[in-house]
Write a protein that holds these residues in place. Sequence first.
Motif, PDB file in Angstrom:
ATOM      1  N   VAL A 157       0.875  -1.177   0.000  1.00  0.00           N
ATOM      2  CA  VAL A 157       0.000   0.000   0.000  1.00  0.00           C
ATOM      3  C   VAL A 157       0.908   1.221   0.000  1.00  0.00           C
ATOM      4  O   VAL A 157       1.656   1.455   0.948  1.00  0.00           O
ATOM      5  N   ASN A 158       0.847   1.998  -1.065  1.00  0.00           N
ATOM      6  CA  ASN A 158       1.816   3.083  -1.246  1.00  0.00           C
ATOM      7  C   ASN A 158       1.114   4.417  -1.466  1.00  0.00           C
ATOM      8  O   ASN A 158       0.923   4.866  -2.608  1.00  0.00           O
ATOM      9  N   GLU A 159       0.728   5.045  -0.372  1.00  0.00           N
ATOM     10  CA  GLU A 159       0.078   6.353  -0.448  1.00  0.00           C
ATOM     11  C   GLU A 159       1.030   7.444  -0.909  1.00  0.00           C
ATOM     12  O   GLU A 159       0.589   8.555  -1.238  1.00  0.00           O
ATOM     13  N   GLU A 160       2.329   7.134  -0.961  1.00  0.00           N
ATOM     14  CA  GLU A 160       3.328   8.122  -1.377  1.00  0.00           C
ATOM     15  C   GLU A 160       3.633   8.063  -2.873  1.00  0.00           C
ATOM     16  O   GLU A 160       4.472   8.826  -3.363  1.00  0.00           O
ATOM     17  N   HIS A 161       2.983   7.177  -3.600  1.00  0.00           N
ATOM     18  CA  HIS A 161       3.325   7.030  -5.018  1.00  0.00           C
ATOM     19  C   HIS A 161       3.023   8.318  -5.788  1.00  0.00           C
ATOM     20  O   HIS A 161       1.943   8.914  -5.640  1.00  0.00           O
ATOM     21  N   PRO A 162       3.963   8.778  -6.615  1.00  0.00           N
ATOM     22  CA  PRO A 162       3.777  10.055  -7.326  1.00  0.00           C
ATOM     23  C   PRO A 162       2.613  10.057  -8.305  1.00  0.00           C
ATOM     24  O   PRO A 162       2.127  11.134  -8.680  1.00  0.00           O
ATOM     25  N   PHE A 163       2.142   8.903  -8.757  1.00  0.00           N
ATOM     26  CA  PHE A 163       1.009   8.865  -9.680  1.00  0.00           C
ATOM     27  C   PHE A 163      -0.277   9.369  -9.032  1.00  0.00           C
ATOM     28  O   PHE A 163      -1.191   9.826  -9.733  1.00  0.00           O
ATOM     29  N   ILE A 164      -0.376   9.271  -7.723  1.00  0.00           N
ATOM     30  CA  ILE A 164      -1.662   9.513  -7.063  1.00  0.00           C
ATOM     31  C   ILE A 164      -2.108  10.964  -7.180  1.00  0.00           C
ATOM     32  O   ILE A 164      -3.302  11.244  -7.283  1.00  0.00           O
ATOM     33  N   ASP A 165      -1.177  11.907  -7.196  1.00  0.00           N
ATOM     34  CA  ASP A 165      -1.574  13.319  -7.324  1.00  0.00           C
ATOM     35  C   ASP A 165      -2.334  13.560  -8.624  1.00  0.00           C
ATOM     36  O   ASP A 165      -3.368  14.235  -8.637  1.00  0.00           O
ATOM     37  N   SER A 166      -1.836  13.007  -9.725  1.00  0.00           N
ATOM     38  CA  SER A 166      -2.533  13.186 -11.002  1.00  0.00           C
ATOM     39  C   SER A 166      -3.842  12.388 -11.023  1.00  0.00           C
ATOM     40  O   SER A 166      -4.821  12.816 -11.655  1.00  0.00           O
ATOM     41  N   ILE A 167      -3.860  11.261 -10.332  1.00  0.00           N
ATOM     42  CA  ILE A 167      -5.095  10.478 -10.244  1.00  0.00           C
ATOM     43  C   ILE A 167      -6.181  11.277  -9.527  1.00  0.00           C
ATOM     44  O   ILE A 167      -7.344  11.299  -9.952  1.00  0.00           O
ATOM     45  N   LEU A 168      -5.806  11.951  -8.449  1.00  0.00           N
ATOM     46  CA  LEU A 168      -6.783  12.765  -7.711  1.00  0.00           C
ATOM     47  C   LEU A 168      -7.296  13.915  -8.574  1.00  0.00           C
ATOM     48  O   LEU A 168      -8.474  14.283  -8.495  1.00  0.00           O
ATOM     49  N   THR A 169      -6.427  14.461  -9.418  1.00  0.00           N
ATOM     50  CA  THR A 169      -6.869  15.504 -10.354  1.00  0.00           C
ATOM     51  C   THR A 169      -7.901  14.943 -11.318  1.00  0.00           C
ATOM     52  O   THR A 169      -8.935  15.585 -11.595  1.00  0.00           O
ATOM     53  N   ASP A 170      -7.648  13.733 -11.822  1.00  0.00           N
ATOM     54  CA  ASP A 170      -8.605  13.081 -12.728  1.00  0.00           C
ATOM     55  C   ASP A 170      -9.921  12.785 -12.010  1.00  0.00           C
ATOM     56  O   ASP A 170     -11.004  12.946 -12.591  1.00  0.00           O
ATOM     57  N   ILE A 171      -9.839  12.349 -10.773  1.00  0.00           N
ATOM     58  CA  ILE A 171     -11.054  12.042 -10.001  1.00  0.00           C
ATOM     59  C   ILE A 171     -11.911  13.288  -9.835  1.00  0.00           C
ATOM     60  O   ILE A 171     -13.137  13.247 -10.004  1.00  0.00           O
ATOM     61  N   MET A 172     -11.258  14.399  -9.537  1.00  0.00           N
ATOM     62  CA  MET A 172     -12.008  15.649  -9.371  1.00  0.00           C
ATOM     63  C   MET A 172     -12.666  16.075 -10.678  1.00  0.00           C
ATOM     64  O   MET A 172     -13.766  16.611 -10.686  1.00  0.00           O
ATOM     65  N   SER A 173     -12.002  15.820 -11.797  1.00  0.00           N
ATOM     66  CA  SER A 173     -12.541  16.245 -13.093  1.00  0.00           C
ATOM     67  C   SER A 173     -13.731  15.402 -13.529  1.00  0.00           C
ATOM     68  O   SER A 173     -14.496  15.806 -14.401  1.00  0.00           O
ATOM     69  N   GLN A 174     -13.889  14.206 -12.940  1.00  0.00           N
ATOM     70  CA  GLN A 174     -14.984  13.322 -13.329  1.00  0.00           C
ATOM     71  C   GLN A 174     -16.323  13.743 -12.731  1.00  0.00           C
ATOM     72  O   GLN A 174     -17.368  13.255 -13.163  1.00  0.00           O
ATOM     73  N   GLY A 175     -16.297  14.595 -11.731  1.00  0.00           N
ATOM     74  CA  GLY A 175     -17.523  15.175 -11.219  1.00  0.00           C
ATOM     75  C   GLY A 175     -18.329  14.330 -10.258  1.00  0.00           C
ATOM     76  O   GLY A 175     -19.446  14.716  -9.889  1.00  0.00           O
ATOM     77  N   TYR A 190     -15.239   4.877  -9.289  1.00  0.00           N
ATOM     78  CA  TYR A 190     -15.579   5.297 -10.655  1.00  0.00           C
ATOM     79  C   TYR A 190     -14.308   5.523 -11.475  1.00  0.00           C
ATOM     80  O   TYR A 190     -14.242   5.160 -12.654  1.00  0.00           O
ATOM     81  N   TYR A 191     -13.288   6.092 -10.830  1.00  0.00           N
ATOM     82  CA  TYR A 191     -12.016   6.281 -11.532  1.00  0.00           C
ATOM     83  C   TYR A 191     -11.449   4.934 -11.976  1.00  0.00           C
ATOM     84  O   TYR A 191     -10.960   4.798 -13.101  1.00  0.00           O
ATOM     85  N   ALA A 192     -11.489   3.932 -11.090  1.00  0.00           N
ATOM     86  CA  ALA A 192     -10.952   2.609 -11.420  1.00  0.00           C
ATOM     87  C   ALA A 192     -11.700   1.995 -12.599  1.00  0.00           C
ATOM     88  O   ALA A 192     -11.097   1.350 -13.470  1.00  0.00           O
ATOM     89  N   LEU A 193     -13.015   2.200 -12.655  1.00  0.00           N
ATOM     90  CA  LEU A 193     -13.801   1.689 -13.787  1.00  0.00           C
ATOM     91  C   LEU A 193     -13.429   2.426 -15.069  1.00  0.00           C
ATOM     92  O   LEU A 193     -13.281   1.808 -16.132  1.00  0.00           O
TER      93      LEU A 193
END
Length: 423
Positions: free
Chosen positions: A182-200, A224-227
């Motif tokens: 479980v890696n909450e420090e992974h650098p990909f997550i910041d951009s993932i959170l941006t994508d999640i916010m954009s999905q509404g 929803y992001y995972a789907l």
Amino acid sequence: MQRKFGLLLILVALTTVSCHHVKPKVFDPSLVDFEASYNPYLENQFYPSLVMGVAGLSDKNFGNNDTNALFTVSVTAPASNSVLRITIDSSNLNYVTIFQEVLPVKDMRYTFHPSVKWKYDKLYQIRQQGTADLTFTCYINDEEVDVKNVRINYRSANDCLLSVLDSEGKLHDFRWLFAAYVNEEHPFIDSILTDIMSQGVVSKITGYQKDAKSVVQQVEAIWYYALERGISYSSISCTSSPTERANVQHIRFFDQVYNTRQANCVDACVFFASIMRKIGLKPVIFVEPCHAYLGYYTDNRRRKLQLMETTMTSWVDFPALTRNYNETMQNNPQAKGAERISAAMNAKYTKYLSAADKKRWEEGTLSFESFKRAVAHTIFVKATDYDKENYKNNRKYFTNSSNPTYQQLDIELLRKMVQPING
């Protein structure tokens, strides 16, 4: 002639002086009886994930445990207050390591567990099994006494040690090592959170700042992001056994799940849990024989636990659905209602719609994005309910420390003893 004879005398004299300065051996290797060995419980199997997961721990908390200590060196003190120095040569796995201790009492046997200076970046990159030789050199009072070679068989960094059965038949549990993936420090997550916010699905990421309903909505936004990403179920053998006494689970790292869009039950749990941890939520991984599912607390005080069957992301394929929609609309821009996707896709996905949403979809008043969100919500609810009965039946086993095949792995609590594996 006399000059040559004089030079010869000088050379003989220098040689004689030099010979007088050669120090004889003081310590008998047979009396020091230096030994170096690898943890016998692990049967020469080296797990990079174990080393990386506990890299932040001191020897006091980790290294001196009989089943956790990796290397053991033993010597007999040849003299009182003699100084022992062990040098471990560099290899493809480690840097040169120097370990030093004072041996107070003559003829007493001393045993130590030296901490090796590992090349963590190299350990993370290991994806295939191999062999490494580590050379241990023993010095007493700066005199080299003996050399020992220890050969280990290293595993892939994806191999997570589950349990080890010792020579006396006692089972030692290592499932807590799941938390290292479980890696909450992974650098990909910041951009993932941006994508999640954009999905509404949610307007803000607030963690536990609001109520339980808000927490569930944030988890549904991750769902929803995972789907949308197309994370699908990909089975890997439950465990592999490199030795007769060890059980091992192959676990994909966060970026491997992200890039391949494939995950088994454990992979998906650590993927979701990584994002949950990043936004401040408290995930729990429930491990049963050959299966794992996810839980999370809906309040900061851990009063209410919600479950989620992560493998159900494979019930749908949103990337394929979106491609089908785009192709249909490109070929037939005038398509209305259910005709916006193929008949096969329509039959597969509309079963997840409520009667009202299905009617709106067929009439063309439900947008494609709303269509996907409605489908995702239905499956999310089903994923929430899927493991409830199973959890209820097995709850007593999760709190029973004598039955390690069932584990309730609270990631926040485990962070005290295991850290995320980073490349």
